[in-house]
Design a protein around this motif. Sequence first.
Motif, PDB file in Angstrom:
ATOM      1  N   LEU A  79       6.801  -2.845 -61.649  1.00  0.00           N
ATOM      2  CA  LEU A  79       6.143  -1.508 -61.931  1.00  0.00           C
ATOM      3  C   LEU A  79       5.898  -0.845 -60.346  1.00  0.00           C
ATOM      4  N   GLY A  80       5.917   0.338 -60.338  1.00  0.00           N
ATOM      5  CA  GLY A  80       5.676   1.062 -58.935  1.00  0.00           C
ATOM      6  C   GLY A  80       4.726   2.293 -59.118  1.00  0.00           C
ATOM      7  N   CYS A  81       4.270   2.395 -57.797  1.00  0.00           N
ATOM      8  CA  CYS A  81       3.388   3.595 -57.830  1.00  0.00           C
ATOM      9  C   CYS A  81       3.207   3.876 -56.279  1.00  0.00           C
ATOM     10  N   ASP A  82       2.475   4.797 -55.938  1.00  0.00           N
ATOM     11  CA  ASP A  82       2.079   5.288 -54.420  1.00  0.00           C
ATOM     12  C   ASP A  82       1.053   4.196 -54.087  1.00  0.00           C
ATOM     13  N   ALA A  83       1.409   3.371 -53.016  1.00  0.00           N
ATOM     14  CA  ALA A  83       0.469   2.404 -52.722  1.00  0.00           C
ATOM     15  C   ALA A  83      -0.726   2.653 -52.078  1.00  0.00           C
ATOM     16  N   THR A  84      -0.592   3.898 -51.710  1.00  0.00           N
ATOM     17  CA  THR A  84      -1.811   4.770 -50.979  1.00  0.00           C
ATOM     18  C   THR A  84      -2.699   5.466 -51.658  1.00  0.00           C
ATOM     19  N   ASN A  85      -2.504   5.406 -53.269  1.00  0.00           N
ATOM     20  CA  ASN A  85      -3.084   6.037 -54.320  1.00  0.00           C
ATOM     21  C   ASN A  85      -4.103   5.071 -55.048  1.00  0.00           C
ATOM     22  N   MET A 121      -0.570  -7.472 -54.226  1.00  0.00           N
ATOM     23  CA  MET A 121       0.575  -7.244 -54.844  1.00  0.00           C
ATOM     24  C   MET A 121       1.748  -6.821 -53.378  1.00  0.00           C
ATOM     25  N   ILE A 122       2.931  -6.544 -53.583  1.00  0.00           N
ATOM     26  CA  ILE A 122       3.952  -6.206 -52.516  1.00  0.00           C
ATOM     27  C   ILE A 122       3.892  -4.759 -52.405  1.00  0.00           C
ATOM     28  N   ILE A 123       4.006  -4.359 -51.334  1.00  0.00           N
ATOM     29  CA  ILE A 123       4.479  -3.004 -50.799  1.00  0.00           C
ATOM     30  C   ILE A 123       5.822  -3.004 -50.524  1.00  0.00           C
ATOM     31  N   LEU A 124       6.769  -2.027 -51.127  1.00  0.00           N
ATOM     32  CA  LEU A 124       8.140  -1.911 -50.322  1.00  0.00           C
ATOM     33  C   LEU A 124       8.192  -0.751 -49.582  1.00  0.00           C
ATOM     34  N   MET A 125       8.643  -0.855 -48.433  1.00  0.00           N
ATOM     35  CA  MET A 125       8.954  -0.092 -47.293  1.00  0.00           C
ATOM     36  C   MET A 125      10.220   0.180 -47.011  1.00  0.00           C
ATOM     37  N   ARG A 126      10.450   1.602 -46.248  1.00  0.00           N
ATOM     38  CA  ARG A 126      12.013   2.138 -46.126  1.00  0.00           C
ATOM     39  C   ARG A 126      12.314   1.280 -44.638  1.00  0.00           C
ATOM     40  N   LYS A 127      11.597   1.129 -43.698  1.00  0.00           N
ATOM     41  CA  LYS A 127      11.811   0.557 -42.466  1.00  0.00           C
ATOM     42  C   LYS A 127      10.824  -0.304 -42.068  1.00  0.00           C
ATOM     43  N   ASP A 128      10.954  -1.392 -41.106  1.00  0.00           N
ATOM     44  CA  ASP A 128       9.920  -2.272 -40.466  1.00  0.00           C
ATOM     45  C   ASP A 128       8.882  -1.176 -39.897  1.00  0.00           C
ATOM     46  N   GLU A 129       9.002  -0.200 -39.186  1.00  0.00           N
ATOM     47  CA  GLU A 129       8.291   0.578 -38.545  1.00  0.00           C
ATOM     48  C   GLU A 129       7.117   1.210 -39.133  1.00  0.00           C
ATOM     49  N   ASP A 130       7.338   1.150 -40.761  1.00  0.00           N
ATOM     50  CA  ASP A 130       6.339   1.767 -41.606  1.00  0.00           C
ATOM     51  C   ASP A 130       5.230   0.600 -41.816  1.00  0.00           C
ATOM     52  N   LEU A 131       5.379  -0.455 -41.671  1.00  0.00           N
ATOM     53  CA  LEU A 131       4.276  -1.235 -41.680  1.00  0.00           C
ATOM     54  C   LEU A 131       3.176  -0.992 -40.708  1.00  0.00           C
TER      55      LEU A 131
END
Length: 70
Positions: A31-37, A56-66
């Motif tokens: 299940l996915g959503c905007d983790a900032t919402n 819960m986990i947050i999927l990110m595009r690249k390491d720098e997004d962390l």
Amino acid sequence: MNYLPADLEKAAATIKNGGIILYPTDTIWGLGCDATNDEAVAKIFQLKMRSPSKSMIILMRKDEDLFRYI
């Protein structure tokens, strides 16, 4: 699994509008959503009947997004 551009656009619009999507992973469906919402995240906790004390986990595009989240 191949996705049509229209399907991806619909999923992105759903997320941007505070909705929830169902997406396949290598072993299960997620299940996915905007983790900032906060409201969207609360919907997932409610759907899963998951205690707010569990993470819960947050999927990110690249390491720098962390760094945007810590």
